[in-house]
Every structure is written in structure tokens, then in C-alpha cells.
Motif scaffolding. Structure first.
Motif, PDB file in Angstrom:
ATOM      1  N   VAL A  67      37.786  54.425  54.387  1.00 53.58           N
ATOM      2  CA  VAL A  67      37.342  54.661  53.010  1.00 53.58           C
ATOM      3  C   VAL A  67      38.362  54.095  52.021  1.00 53.58           C
ATOM      4  O   VAL A  67      38.004  53.419  51.060  1.00 53.58           O
ATOM      5  CB  VAL A  67      37.098  56.165  52.755  1.00 53.58           C
ATOM      6  CG1 VAL A  67      36.887  56.450  51.281  1.00 53.58           C
ATOM      7  CG2 VAL A  67      35.914  56.653  53.575  1.00 53.58           C
ATOM      8  N   ALA A  68      39.656  54.328  52.268  1.00 56.47           N
ATOM      9  CA  ALA A  68      40.691  53.828  51.367  1.00 56.47           C
ATOM     10  C   ALA A  68      40.675  52.304  51.296  1.00 56.47           C
ATOM     11  O   ALA A  68      40.759  51.725  50.209  1.00 56.47           O
ATOM     12  CB  ALA A  68      42.067  54.319  51.821  1.00 56.47           C
ATOM     13  N   ILE A  69      40.527  51.648  52.428  1.00 58.46           N
ATOM     14  CA  ILE A  69      40.492  50.182  52.452  1.00 58.46           C
ATOM     15  C   ILE A  69      39.240  49.674  51.752  1.00 58.46           C
ATOM     16  O   ILE A  69      39.291  48.736  50.963  1.00 58.46           O
ATOM     17  CB  ILE A  69      40.570  49.664  53.899  1.00 58.46           C
ATOM     18  CG1 ILE A  69      41.972  49.901  54.447  1.00 58.46           C
ATOM     19  CG2 ILE A  69      40.203  48.178  53.972  1.00 58.46           C
ATOM     20  CD1 ILE A  69      42.094  49.700  55.934  1.00 58.46           C
ATOM     21  N   SER A  70      38.103  50.312  52.014  1.00 57.45           N
ATOM     22  CA  SER A  70      36.851  49.825  51.423  1.00 57.45           C
ATOM     23  C   SER A  70      36.795  50.026  49.911  1.00 57.45           C
ATOM     24  O   SER A  70      36.078  49.316  49.219  1.00 57.45           O
ATOM     25  CB  SER A  70      35.639  50.488  52.089  1.00 57.45           C
ATOM     26  OG  SER A  70      35.591  51.860  51.780  1.00 57.45           O
ATOM     27  N   LEU A  71      37.557  50.974  49.384  1.00 55.25           N
ATOM     28  CA  LEU A  71      37.590  51.207  47.940  1.00 55.25           C
ATOM     29  C   LEU A  71      38.822  50.581  47.287  1.00 55.25           C
ATOM     30  O   LEU A  71      39.134  50.858  46.129  1.00 55.25           O
ATOM     31  CB  LEU A  71      37.549  52.710  47.641  1.00 55.25           C
ATOM     32  CG  LEU A  71      36.266  53.423  48.042  1.00 55.25           C
ATOM     33  CD1 LEU A  71      36.382  54.921  47.766  1.00 55.25           C
ATOM     34  CD2 LEU A  71      35.072  52.826  47.325  1.00 55.25           C
ATOM     35  N   GLY A  72      39.497  49.707  48.009  1.00 60.13           N
ATOM     36  CA  GLY A  72      40.723  49.093  47.522  1.00 60.13           C
ATOM     37  C   GLY A  72      40.564  48.277  46.256  1.00 60.13           C
ATOM     38  O   GLY A  72      41.542  47.989  45.576  1.00 60.13           O
ATOM     39  N   PHE A  73      39.342  47.896  45.911  1.00 57.16           N
ATOM     40  CA  PHE A  73      39.109  47.126  44.683  1.00 57.16           C
ATOM     41  C   PHE A  73      39.258  47.978  43.423  1.00 57.16           C
ATOM     42  O   PHE A  73      39.344  47.449  42.324  1.00 57.16           O
ATOM     43  CB  PHE A  73      37.716  46.482  44.712  1.00 57.16           C
ATOM     44  CG  PHE A  73      36.593  47.467  44.708  1.00 57.16           C
ATOM     45  CD1 PHE A  73      36.017  47.875  43.513  1.00 57.16           C
ATOM     46  CD2 PHE A  73      36.110  47.998  45.898  1.00 57.16           C
ATOM     47  CE1 PHE A  73      34.981  48.793  43.511  1.00 57.16           C
ATOM     48  CE2 PHE A  73      35.067  48.911  45.901  1.00 57.16           C
ATOM     49  CZ  PHE A  73      34.503  49.311  44.703  1.00 57.16           C
ATOM     50  N   LEU A  74      39.306  49.288  43.560  1.00 53.19           N
ATOM     51  CA  LEU A  74      39.453  50.175  42.400  1.00 53.19           C
ATOM     52  C   LEU A  74      40.928  50.278  42.013  1.00 53.19           C
ATOM     53  O   LEU A  74      41.754  50.705  42.817  1.00 53.19           O
ATOM     54  CB  LEU A  74      38.920  51.578  42.720  1.00 53.19           C
ATOM     55  CG  LEU A  74      37.437  51.690  43.016  1.00 53.19           C
ATOM     56  CD1 LEU A  74      37.099  53.078  43.532  1.00 53.19           C
ATOM     57  CD2 LEU A  74      36.639  51.375  41.761  1.00 53.19           C
ATOM     58  N   SER A  75      41.260  49.903  40.794  1.00 52.99           N
ATOM     59  CA  SER A  75      42.662  49.962  40.351  1.00 52.99           C
ATOM     60  C   SER A  75      43.168  51.405  40.275  1.00 52.99           C
ATOM     61  O   SER A  75      44.365  51.642  40.360  1.00 52.99           O
ATOM     62  CB  SER A  75      42.827  49.268  39.001  1.00 52.99           C
ATOM     63  OG  SER A  75      42.073  49.941  38.006  1.00 52.99           O
ATOM     64  N   GLU A  76      42.276  52.350  40.136  1.00 53.66           N
ATOM     65  CA  GLU A  76      42.664  53.756  40.052  1.00 53.66           C
ATOM     66  C   GLU A  76      43.066  54.340  41.406  1.00 53.66           C
ATOM     67  O   GLU A  76      43.723  55.360  41.470  1.00 53.66           O
ATOM     68  CB  GLU A  76      41.512  54.603  39.494  1.00 53.66           C
ATOM     69  CG  GLU A  76      41.113  54.258  38.087  1.00 53.66           C
ATOM     70  CD  GLU A  76      40.101  53.120  38.010  1.00 53.66           C
ATOM     71  OE1 GLU A  76      39.653  52.826  36.902  1.00 53.66           O
ATOM     72  OE2 GLU A  76      39.758  52.523  39.046  1.00 53.66           O
ATOM     73  N   LEU A  77      42.677  53.683  42.483  1.00 55.01           N
ATOM     74  CA  LEU A  77      42.919  54.202  43.831  1.00 55.01           C
ATOM     75  C   LEU A  77      44.335  53.912  44.282  1.00 55.01           C
ATOM     76  O   LEU A  77      44.816  52.796  44.154  1.00 55.01           O
ATOM     77  CB  LEU A  77      41.937  53.564  44.824  1.00 55.01           C
ATOM     78  CG  LEU A  77      42.091  54.014  46.269  1.00 55.01           C
ATOM     79  CD1 LEU A  77      41.620  55.443  46.427  1.00 55.01           C
ATOM     80  CD2 LEU A  77      41.325  53.095  47.184  1.00 55.01           C
TER      81      LEU A  77
END
Length: 113
Positions: free
Chosen positions: A45-55
Motif C-alpha cells: 500500500v505504501a509503495i502504491s501510494l508513493g505518488f502522494l506528497s503527503e505520504l
């Protein structure tokens, strides 16, 4: 990509993660059978949402539902030269900084030479 919440628009005051300003942490409970499965899913999940600057993927942790203060780290997150973070799992072998290779991951296509 920023997605506004219903009834809200994204304006100039909305911005990415900033350590100097107060903010909120989103906790998204997902229940799985064991620590290994939870760690694997959290990493995915963390890798797949890596495009979010907030993450902040390096701060990804898992815990049991009844002991949320006892957390297990998912990512290594060691600070590397250039202010980047090690993208590998917490207990990885080998040097920090190399991209993790997951089963089923295909190598990048080669251009004909």
C-alpha cells in the motif's frame, strides 16, 4: 494528484507533508491474519501510494488492533545522501538504498541497441 473531500475544494493553503507544521495522521485500519501478511500488505500500500506528497512511506507501521502503541516498522527509512530514504523493508539484507525486488516484479524493458 490531490483529490478534494466532498464539500471542499483544494486551495492555495492545501499543501503536501511538512514536518514543521501541525497536521493530522490518517489511520486506515485493515485487518489481516498475521504480522507477516500485515507487513507485506502495508508495504504494498505504501509503495502504491508513493505518488502522494503527503505520504511518508518510511513511517509505515503495523500493530495489533488491541495494542496500537506497540508498532512494527515496515520500511527501513534510513536517511541517505541527497535526503532520500532507503526504500527497502525494515529488516532487509544488503546495503541501504537499492530498490527492493519483489517476486513477480518485471525488470524494466530494454531498448533495442
Amino acid at each position: 494528484m490531490r483529490v478534494p473531500l466532498p464539500g471542499r475544494s483544494i486551495g492555495p493553503t492545501d499543501r503536501g507533508r511538512d514536518e514543521e507544521e501541525p497536521g493530522y495522521v490518517i489511520r486506515l485500519p485493515v485487518r489481516v491474519a498475521n504480522l507477516a501478511a500485515a507487513t507485506a500488505l502495508a508495504g504494498t500500500v505504501a509503495i502504491s501510494l508513493g505518488f502522494l506528497s503527503e505520504l511518508d512511506a518510511g513511517e509505515t507501521t503495523v500493530s495489533t488492533a488491541d495494542d496500537q502503541n506497540n508498532r512494527h516498522r515496515v520500511c527501513c527509512d534510513l536517511l541517505l545522501p541527497g535526503r532520500s530514504r532507503c526504500p527497502q523493508r525494515y529488516d532487509h539484507d544488503g546495503p541501504c538504498g537499492e530498490l527492493p525486488v519483489t517476486p513477480g516484479q518485471r525488470p524494466a524493458p530494454r531498448s533495442p541497441s
